[in-house]
Design a protein around this motif. Structure first.
Motif, PDB file in Angstrom:
ATOM      1  N   LYS A  62      46.730 127.203  61.616  1.00 51.41           N
ATOM      2  CA  LYS A  62      46.533 126.779  60.230  1.00 51.41           C
ATOM      3  C   LYS A  62      45.234 125.989  60.171  1.00 51.41           C
ATOM      4  CE  LYS A  62      48.960 124.750  56.253  1.00 51.41           C
ATOM      5  NZ  LYS A  62      48.790 125.984  55.443  1.00 51.41           N
ATOM      6  N   PHE A  63      44.436 126.250  59.131  1.00 57.81           N
ATOM      7  CA  PHE A  63      43.127 125.608  59.000  1.00 57.81           C
ATOM      8  C   PHE A  63      43.096 124.762  57.731  1.00 57.81           C
ATOM      9  CE2 PHE A  63      38.614 125.114  58.214  1.00 57.81           C
ATOM     10  CZ  PHE A  63      38.114 124.924  59.489  1.00 57.81           C
ATOM     11  N   TYR A  64      42.499 123.586  57.858  1.00 60.06           N
ATOM     12  CA  TYR A  64      42.348 122.674  56.723  1.00 60.06           C
ATOM     13  C   TYR A  64      40.859 122.457  56.457  1.00 60.06           C
ATOM     14  CZ  TYR A  64      47.261 121.758  57.637  1.00 60.06           C
ATOM     15  OH  TYR A  64      48.615 121.904  57.836  1.00 60.06           O
ATOM     16  N   GLU A  65      40.455 122.684  55.221  1.00 65.84           N
ATOM     17  CA  GLU A  65      39.055 122.516  54.853  1.00 65.84           C
ATOM     18  C   GLU A  65      38.658 121.040  54.850  1.00 65.84           C
ATOM     19  OE1 GLU A  65      37.019 124.922  54.631  1.00 65.84           O
ATOM     20  OE2 GLU A  65      38.416 126.623  54.554  1.00 65.84           O
ATOM     21  N   ALA A  66      37.348 120.798  54.895  1.00 68.32           N
ATOM     22  CA  ALA A  66      36.820 119.436  54.995  1.00 68.32           C
ATOM     23  C   ALA A  66      37.341 118.534  53.885  1.00 68.32           C
ATOM     24  CB  ALA A  66      35.294 119.474  54.980  1.00 68.32           C
ATOM     25  N   GLU A  67      37.459 119.074  52.671  1.00 71.60           N
ATOM     26  CA  GLU A  67      37.872 118.269  51.522  1.00 71.60           C
ATOM     27  C   GLU A  67      39.325 117.808  51.614  1.00 71.60           C
ATOM     28  OE1 GLU A  67      34.403 120.655  50.726  1.00 71.60           O
ATOM     29  OE2 GLU A  67      36.415 121.229  51.401  1.00 71.60           O
ATOM     30  N   CYS A  68      40.088 118.412  52.511  1.00 67.71           N
ATOM     31  CA  CYS A  68      41.501 118.065  52.665  1.00 67.71           C
ATOM     32  C   CYS A  68      41.715 116.953  53.683  1.00 67.71           C
ATOM     33  CB  CYS A  68      42.281 119.313  53.071  1.00 67.71           C
ATOM     34  SG  CYS A  68      44.052 119.066  53.358  1.00 67.71           S
ATOM     35  N   VAL A  69      40.850 116.868  54.686  1.00 74.39           N
ATOM     36  CA  VAL A  69      41.130 115.999  55.831  1.00 74.39           C
ATOM     37  C   VAL A  69      40.063 114.933  56.093  1.00 74.39           C
ATOM     38  CG1 VAL A  69      42.667 117.599  57.039  1.00 74.39           C
ATOM     39  CG2 VAL A  69      40.200 117.843  57.303  1.00 74.39           C
ATOM     40  N   ASN A  70      39.096 114.789  55.191  1.00 75.79           N
ATOM     41  CA  ASN A  70      38.085 113.744  55.313  1.00 75.79           C
ATOM     42  C   ASN A  70      38.109 112.862  54.075  1.00 75.79           C
ATOM     43  OD1 ASN A  70      36.125 114.475  57.760  1.00 75.79           O
ATOM     44  ND2 ASN A  70      36.673 116.394  56.741  1.00 75.79           N
ATOM     45  N   PRO A  71      37.881 111.560  54.242  1.00 76.55           N
ATOM     46  CA  PRO A  71      37.836 110.690  53.061  1.00 76.55           C
ATOM     47  C   PRO A  71      36.608 110.989  52.222  1.00 76.55           C
ATOM     48  CG  PRO A  71      37.138 109.488  55.014  1.00 76.55           C
ATOM     49  CD  PRO A  71      37.638 110.820  55.493  1.00 76.55           C
ATOM     50  N   PRO A  72      36.638 110.653  50.939  1.00 70.51           N
ATOM     51  CA  PRO A  72      35.437 110.784  50.124  1.00 70.51           C
ATOM     52  C   PRO A  72      34.377 109.786  50.585  1.00 70.51           C
ATOM     53  CG  PRO A  72      37.156 109.639  48.908  1.00 70.51           C
ATOM     54  CD  PRO A  72      37.783 110.119  50.178  1.00 70.51           C
ATOM     55  N   ALA A  73      33.156 110.009  50.154  1.00 71.53           N
ATOM     56  CA  ALA A  73      32.033 109.206  50.651  1.00 71.53           C
ATOM     57  C   ALA A  73      32.153 107.729  50.312  1.00 71.53           C
ATOM     58  CB  ALA A  73      30.718 109.764  50.092  1.00 71.53           C
ATOM     59  N   ASP A  74      32.901 107.404  49.269  1.00 72.27           N
ATOM     60  CA  ASP A  74      32.965 106.010  48.827  1.00 72.27           C
ATOM     61  C   ASP A  74      34.211 105.272  49.318  1.00 72.27           C
ATOM     62  OD1 ASP A  74      34.754 107.442  47.328  1.00 72.27           O
ATOM     63  OD2 ASP A  74      34.214 106.550  45.397  1.00 72.27           O
ATOM     64  N   MET A  75      34.932 105.826  50.291  1.00 76.61           N
ATOM     65  CA  MET A  75      36.122 105.171  50.814  1.00 76.61           C
ATOM     66  C   MET A  75      36.128 105.184  52.332  1.00 76.61           C
ATOM     67  SD  MET A  75      39.298 106.410  48.355  1.00 76.61           S
ATOM     68  CE  MET A  75      40.354 105.049  48.908  1.00 76.61           C
ATOM     69  N   THR A  76      36.676 104.121  52.923  1.00 81.25           N
ATOM     70  CA  THR A  76      36.896 104.138  54.367  1.00 81.25           C
ATOM     71  C   THR A  76      38.112 105.005  54.678  1.00 81.25           C
ATOM     72  OG1 THR A  76      38.364 102.219  54.368  1.00 81.25           O
ATOM     73  CG2 THR A  76      35.989 101.794  54.566  1.00 81.25           C
ATOM     74  N   ALA A  77      38.201 105.429  55.918  1.00 85.46           N
ATOM     75  CA  ALA A  77      39.323 106.281  56.315  1.00 85.46           C
ATOM     76  C   ALA A  77      40.654 105.577  56.099  1.00 85.46           C
ATOM     77  CB  ALA A  77      39.164 106.683  57.780  1.00 85.46           C
ATOM     78  N   ALA A  78      40.764 104.330  56.534  1.00 89.44           N
ATOM     79  CA  ALA A  78      42.033 103.609  56.438  1.00 89.44           C
ATOM     80  C   ALA A  78      42.460 103.414  54.992  1.00 89.44           C
ATOM     81  CB  ALA A  78      41.926 102.266  57.152  1.00 89.44           C
ATOM     82  N   ALA A  79      41.500 103.065  54.135  1.00 92.32           N
ATOM     83  CA  ALA A  79      41.820 102.847  52.720  1.00 92.32           C
ATOM     84  C   ALA A  79      42.233 104.147  52.048  1.00 92.32           C
ATOM     85  CB  ALA A  79      40.621 102.233  52.004  1.00 92.32           C
ATOM     86  N   TRP A  80      41.559 105.234  52.398  1.00 87.15           N
ATOM     87  CA  TRP A  80      41.871 106.550  51.815  1.00 87.15           C
ATOM     88  C   TRP A  80      43.272 107.002  52.197  1.00 87.15           C
ATOM     89  CZ3 TRP A  80      41.583 111.555  54.550  1.00 87.15           C
ATOM     90  CH2 TRP A  80      41.690 112.655  53.691  1.00 87.15           C
ATOM     91  N   ILE A  81      43.609 106.843  53.458  1.00 90.38           N
ATOM     92  CA  ILE A  81      44.937 107.246  53.921  1.00 90.38           C
ATOM     93  C   ILE A  81      46.010 106.377  53.281  1.00 90.38           C
ATOM     94  CG2 ILE A  81      46.440 107.362  55.944  1.00 90.38           C
ATOM     95  CD1 ILE A  81      43.875 108.061  57.569  1.00 90.38           C
ATOM     96  N   GLU A  82      45.792 105.071  53.270  1.00 90.66           N
ATOM     97  CA  GLU A  82      46.788 104.160  52.705  1.00 90.66           C
ATOM     98  C   GLU A  82      47.024 104.431  51.224  1.00 90.66           C
ATOM     99  OE1 GLU A  82      47.761  99.357  52.494  1.00 90.66           O
ATOM    100  OE2 GLU A  82      45.830 100.059  53.235  1.00 90.66           O
ATOM    101  N   ALA A  83      45.973 104.856  50.515  1.00 90.74           N
ATOM    102  CA  ALA A  83      46.089 105.142  49.088  1.00 90.74           C
ATOM    103  C   ALA A  83      46.702 106.511  48.807  1.00 90.74           C
ATOM    104  CB  ALA A  83      44.708 105.057  48.432  1.00 90.74           C
ATOM    105  N   GLY A  84      47.007 107.277  49.860  1.00 85.46           N
ATOM    106  CA  GLY A  84      47.632 108.590  49.662  1.00 85.46           C
ATOM    107  C   GLY A  84      46.663 109.719  49.497  1.00 85.46           C
TER     108      GLY A  84
END
Length: 313
Positions: free
Chosen positions: A284-306
């Protein structure tokens, strides 16, 4: 490694030297260490891609996630990988119980105590971000003790074992190549060229670190071509900011970290040894937009926010 890169990153900026990180997955590089980069770039994705992709794969493929354990190296890479993975499972609503968290030192080589702890905690899934000799040792020490038979073991760097202990990897283990590399690579001319040229020269198929190195070289080439034949390092660095370039793994976008951090998709699958050749199934493949945070968010904040803004098909 992530530890090296955390040390090198500020020095590259101080020396005003065009610098490309090939790998070193910690998201800290552009989130905490160098937040306003000029000369520093990373042409491969961060560990967040692995962690979020792993959580989504396990969820999408219907694995039992009631009891989850992890064994990860005790420095930025392993710590960040486990943080993002457990955070992603929580954000996906799995209600997983994290029954064992093992953090042996990088390069320790002996994991008897940690394997015992994993077995005793009876997890349905074990998450492992080991790489290199540590990963080889883990597989060779834990498989004979039945860990892979009792639990679904996911190894984010598992594809790198293909060139060393392919016959010893238990079938059914879940692996990634840390992006769209190797057995997860798209079909394109650059992929065909690179794979054939590498195998002709070295007598073996390239594993994912080789794909990432080729990607870094082609990124530098694209930056200098854009900047011009007489470009200085500073001019090439300016040209690379926000650049998109072709690689054997498809188009690479320098989209995060103020245009200095690459984003890509990731493939996952289960290991299968067929006619003496390592391969994967249930991919199964996940595109970049599915598994990377947006440019204006840190990884931890993006994940915590859902995962706000994530686009997953």
């Amino acid at each position: 490694s992530s530890g090296n890169c955390k040390s090198v990153a500020p020095v590259a900026e101080e020396l005003e030297t065009f610098t490309i990180f090939v790998d070193c997955g910690t998201p800290q590089i552009f989130e905490d260490v160098v937040t306003d980069p000029t000369y520093l770039f990373r042409t491969g994705p961060t560990a967040t891609l692995d962690a979020v992709g792993s959580a989504r794969y396990l969820t999408d493929m219907g694995y039992d996630l009631n009891r989850v354990a992890g064994i990860n190296q005790n420095y930025a890479w392993g710590q960040d990988s486990w943080r993002d993975f457990t955070g992603a499972l929580t954000a996906l609503g799995t209600e997983s119980k994290f029954v064992s968290e093992q953090f042996p030192q990088l390069g320790s080589g002996q994991y008897g105590a940690e394997v015992s702890a994993l077995l005793t905690s009876t997890p349905e899934v074990v998450f492992n971000s080991f790489w290199g000799g540590d990963l080889e040792a883990f597989v060779l020490q834990s498989a004979p003790r039945g860990l892979f038979a009792r639990s679904a073991v996911l190894m984010t760097c598992g594809e790198a074992l293909f060139s060393s202990i392919a016959k010893d990897i238990p079938e059914g283990a879940i692996i990634t190549a840390r992006g769209p590399y190797s057995v997860f690579a798209p079909e394109n001319e650059l992929a065909t060229w690179f794979s054939a040229a590498y195998e002709e020269r070295f007598g073996a198929k390239p594993s994912y670190p080789a794909w990432k190195m080729a990607q870094a070289v082609l990124g530098a080439k694209a930056a200098y071509e854009k900047a011009g034949p007489e470009a200085s390092g500073a001019e090439a660095a300016a040209a690379m900011e926000g650049l998109e370039f072709d690689s054997p793994a498809g188009v690479v976008r320098m989209a995060n970290g103020a245009g200095h951090q690459a984003v890509q998709g990731i493939g996952l699958g289960t290991y299968k040894y067929v006619d003496g050749e390592p391969t994967v199934e249930n991919v199964k493949f996940y595109e970049a937009e599915c598994v990377n945070p947006p440019a204006d968010m840190t990884a931890a904040a993006w994940i915590e926010a859902g995962f706000p803004g994530a686009v997953c098909e």
